[in-house]
Design a protein around this motif. Structure first.
Motif, PDB file in Angstrom:
ATOM      1  N   THR A  50      -7.342  -7.288  -3.319  1.00  0.00           N
ATOM      2  CA  THR A  50      -7.220  -5.856  -3.582  1.00  0.00           C
ATOM      3  C   THR A  50      -5.761  -5.430  -3.439  1.00  0.00           C
ATOM      4  O   THR A  50      -5.243  -4.649  -4.243  1.00  0.00           O
ATOM      5  CB  THR A  50      -8.084  -5.051  -2.587  1.00  0.00           C
ATOM      6  N   GLY A  54      -2.912  -4.074  -6.107  1.00  0.00           N
ATOM      7  CA  GLY A  54      -2.258  -2.790  -5.845  1.00  0.00           C
ATOM      8  C   GLY A  54      -0.762  -2.910  -5.620  1.00  0.00           C
ATOM      9  O   GLY A  54      -0.104  -1.936  -5.241  1.00  0.00           O
ATOM     10  N   TRP A 142      -1.934  -5.519 -11.319  1.00  0.00           N
ATOM     11  CA  TRP A 142      -0.730  -4.769 -10.949  1.00  0.00           C
ATOM     12  C   TRP A 142       0.238  -4.645 -12.128  1.00  0.00           C
ATOM     13  O   TRP A 142       0.869  -3.591 -12.322  1.00  0.00           O
ATOM     14  CB  TRP A 142      -0.052  -5.429  -9.757  1.00  0.00           C
ATOM     15  N   LYS A 170     -11.651   0.393  -4.590  1.00  0.00           N
ATOM     16  CA  LYS A 170     -10.325   0.187  -4.001  1.00  0.00           C
ATOM     17  C   LYS A 170      -9.285  -0.028  -5.097  1.00  0.00           C
ATOM     18  O   LYS A 170      -8.174   0.509  -5.045  1.00  0.00           O
ATOM     19  CB  LYS A 170     -10.334  -1.035  -3.079  1.00  0.00           C
ATOM     20  N   ALA A 171      -9.644  -0.845  -6.097  1.00  0.00           N
ATOM     21  CA  ALA A 171      -8.734  -1.118  -7.210  1.00  0.00           C
ATOM     22  C   ALA A 171      -8.362   0.183  -7.918  1.00  0.00           C
ATOM     23  O   ALA A 171      -7.200   0.413  -8.271  1.00  0.00           O
ATOM     24  CB  ALA A 171      -9.396  -2.083  -8.193  1.00  0.00           C
ATOM     25  N   LEU A 174      -6.037   2.645  -5.610  1.00  0.00           N
ATOM     26  CA  LEU A 174      -4.650   2.183  -5.516  1.00  0.00           C
ATOM     27  C   LEU A 174      -3.922   2.337  -6.850  1.00  0.00           C
ATOM     28  O   LEU A 174      -2.737   2.677  -6.887  1.00  0.00           O
ATOM     29  CB  LEU A 174      -4.599   0.725  -5.045  1.00  0.00           C
ATOM     30  N   SER A 175      -4.642   2.099  -7.944  1.00  0.00           N
ATOM     31  CA  SER A 175      -4.045   2.292  -9.275  1.00  0.00           C
ATOM     32  C   SER A 175      -3.690   3.756  -9.492  1.00  0.00           C
ATOM     33  O   SER A 175      -2.568   4.083  -9.913  1.00  0.00           O
ATOM     34  CB  SER A 175      -5.009   1.821 -10.369  1.00  0.00           C
ATOM     35  N   THR A 342      -9.273   1.324   0.484  1.00  0.00           N
ATOM     36  CA  THR A 342      -7.873   1.685   0.263  1.00  0.00           C
ATOM     37  C   THR A 342      -7.806   2.874  -0.692  1.00  0.00           C
ATOM     38  O   THR A 342      -7.790   2.706  -1.898  1.00  0.00           O
ATOM     39  CB  THR A 342      -7.107   0.494  -0.336  1.00  0.00           C
ATOM     40  N   ARG A 345      -1.965   4.236  -1.016  1.00  0.00           N
ATOM     41  CA  ARG A 345      -1.063   3.301  -0.335  1.00  0.00           C
ATOM     42  C   ARG A 345      -0.678   3.903   1.020  1.00  0.00           C
ATOM     43  O   ARG A 345      -0.072   4.964   1.086  1.00  0.00           O
ATOM     44  CB  ARG A 345       0.172   3.059  -1.190  1.00  0.00           C
TER      45      ARG A 345
END
Length: 409
Positions: A50, A54, A142, A170-171, A174-175, A342, A345
Motif C-alpha cells: 500500500t 502511495g 505510484w 487505502k490505495a 493515498l492517491s 491510510t 499521507r
C-alpha cells in the motif's frame, strides 16, 4: 518408489503465518523437528505494498530472500504441496515426496484469482491498469498517480473474502491525497466501486472514512463488481443490481477476487468455502485433531490480515503443543485483525476488531483513538510495524501477541 520423510511437525506454507508459527513453536520447544514446505525463494512484507503504491516506500524494502527469514532449526523443503492424506498423517509434494507428520499446520495463504476478471491478466501493468496486490505492480500504481492530471480513476473491490479488506480504499485515499497536494484532484473523477453493500464492514470506522470520501469528492458505488477489463480501450465492465455498467477510465486500480488455494479446496481438509475447516477459536481442524489451519487459508471468519496472523501464530503454537502432549487446546483466538487505513499521507484510522465487529484496540484511547485519523497510527504503520514484522513476528517474539491460556490443560 516415492521418497518418504518424517517430521514431528509439518507446516505447509512459509509465508507470514507459517514462519511465525514455526518460530513460536521453537521458542517453546527448541527440540522439535519441524519442516516447512515452501517453494518460493522470495518473502514479502505485503502490508508495505500500500505504501509503495502511495509513493511512501520503495518496493525492495518489502522483500527479503526466504532463506534469510526461515527460522534456524527448521528443515526447509523447497517444494509445493500437492495433496493431503490426513487419515494417514501424510502430505504429498509435487515431486512425489511423501511427508509423514505427528502434527500438521496448514498456512499456504489465499490465491489471487486474477483470471476471474475477463481481460485483466492481459492488461495488468499497462494501459492504466494496476494493483497494489502484486509486488511488481505497486510501483506502477505510484507512477500512474504521479502522471495523472485529469480524467477518471476507478478503484475496485471484489466480494469477500479478501486479504486486508481495507487495502482497496487505502490505495484510493493515498492517491486522492497526492492529487490534492498537487492541486489536480478537482480535475479527476474518482469512483470507488465495491461489490459489498457497505464502505467498511465494522460500523464504528465508517463515519471517519465517509469524511474522507466527502473531502476527496469520491463517488461511492456499492454493489458494483468488476467483471471485465478492456485495457487498450480503457473500458471497465461492472455487474450491478441493474445489470452491466461500462466505465471508461484513465487509471484503474484492481483488487482481484480471492479464493482458497486449489490443493486445499480439493482436499479432505476443506470446508465448503474451500478453506481449511477449523474451529474459529482454537484453529484446530474440526475432523482431524492433529491438524491446524491459520493465516489466510483458515476458515475462521476473521479479517484476513497480517495482524491476524501475528495473533494466531502463538495461539496455534500453544494449542499444537498441547495436542502433541495428548491434551486439549489451551488458548482461544478472539478473531483479532487490524487494518491501518491510510486516509492521507501522515494519518491513519487504526481499525482493530475481532469476531462480530467487536472493537479490540491495542492502545488506550488517550494514546490512539482508532476510530479517528491519527499521526501516531501513521508512525506505527510506516516505521514500527515493518520492524516488528521482520524482527519480532517472524522470530517468535510475541510482542502484543502472547496467547491467553483460557482452558484447563
Amino acid at each position: 518408489m516415492a521418497n518418504s520423510l518424517s517430521h514431528d511437525i509439518v507446516i505447509v506454507g512459509g509465508g507470514s503465518a507459517g514462519i511465525a508459527a514455526a518460530s513460536s513453536l521453537l521458542k517453546r520447544r527448541p527440540s522439535l523437528d519441524i519442516a516447512i514446505v515452501e517453494p518460493s525463494e522470495d518473502h514479502y512484507y505485503q502490508p508495505g505494498w500500500t505504501m509503495v503504491g502511495g509513493g511512501v516506500f520503495e518496493a525492495p524494502v518489502t522483500h527479503r530472500r526466504t532463506a534469510t527469514v526461515m527460522p534456524k532449526g527448521v528443515v526447509w523443503i523447497k517444494q509445493a504441496a500437492a495433496t493431503f492424506q490426513p487419515d494417514n498423517n501424510q502430505v504429498s509434494l509435487q515431486d512425489g515426496t511423501v511427508l509423514t507428520y505427528e502434527l500438521l499446520l496448514v498456512a499456504p495463504g489465499i490465491r489471487l484469482a486474477w483470471e476471474q476478471i475477463e481481460g485483466l491478466e492481459d492488461t495488468l501493468g499497462k494501459n492504466g491498469v494496476t494493483s497494489n496486490y502484486r509486488y511488481d505492480l505497486a510501483p506502477y500504481t505510484w507512477e500512474l498517480v504521479r502522471k495523472l492530471k485529469s480524467g477518471r480513476a476507478i478503484f475496485s473491490q471484489p466480494p469477500m473474502p479478501i486479504k486486508c479488506a481495507g487495502a482497496p480504499q487505502k490505495a484510493m485515499y493515498l492517491s486522492c491525497n497526492a492529487w490534492e497536494d498537487r492541486g489536480v484532484l478537482g480535475d479527476i473523477e474518482v469512483e470507488f466501486r465495491n461489490s459489498g453493500g457497505v464502505l467498511f464492514g465494522v460500523e464504528a470506522y465508517v463515519p471517519a472514512l465517509m469524511e474522507y470520501v466527502e473531502r476527496y469528492g469520491i463517488h461511492l458505488k456499492l454493489g458494483s463488481t468488476l467483471v471485465a477489463v478492456d485495457g487498450p480501450a480503457r473500458i471497465a465492465t461492472f455487474q450491478t443490481a441493474e445489470g452491466e455498467v461500462t466505465r471508461r477510465f484513465d487509471m484503474l486500480h484492481v483488487v482481484p477476487p480471492q479464493v482458497a488455494p486449489q490443493f486445499v479446496a480439493d482436499s479432505p481438509l476443506a470446508a465448503e468455502s474451500g478453506f481449511v475447516d477449523v474451529d474459529q477459536f482454537t484453529m484446530q481442524h474440526v475432523r482431524y485433531p492433529n491438524v491446524f489451519g491459520l493465516g489466510d487459508a483458515g476458515s475462521m471468519p476473521n479479517a484476513k490480515t497480517m495482524a491476524a496472523a501475528r495473533k494466531q501464530a502463538p495461539i496455534v503454537a500453544c494449542n499444537a503443543l498441547a495436542v502433541l502432549d495428548g491434551k486439549p487446546p489451551l488458548a482461544d483466538y478472539d478473531g483479532y485483525g487490524s487494518c491501518p487505513l491510510t486516509v492521507e499521507r501522515g494519518k491513519i484510522i487504526l481499525a482493530e476488531f475481532g469476531y462480530g465487529g467487536k472493537l479490540l484496540p491495542s492502545f488506550p484511547s488517550w494514546l490512539i483513538n482508532g476510530t479517528r485519523p491519527a499521526r501516531l497510527s501513521w508512525l506505527l504503520k510506516s516505521e514500527i510495524l515493518p520492524w516488528v514484522y521482520w524482527n519480532g513476528m517472524l522470530k517468535g517474539r510475541e510482542w502484543l501477541a502472547k496467547p491467553h491460556e483460557r482452558r484447563a490443560a
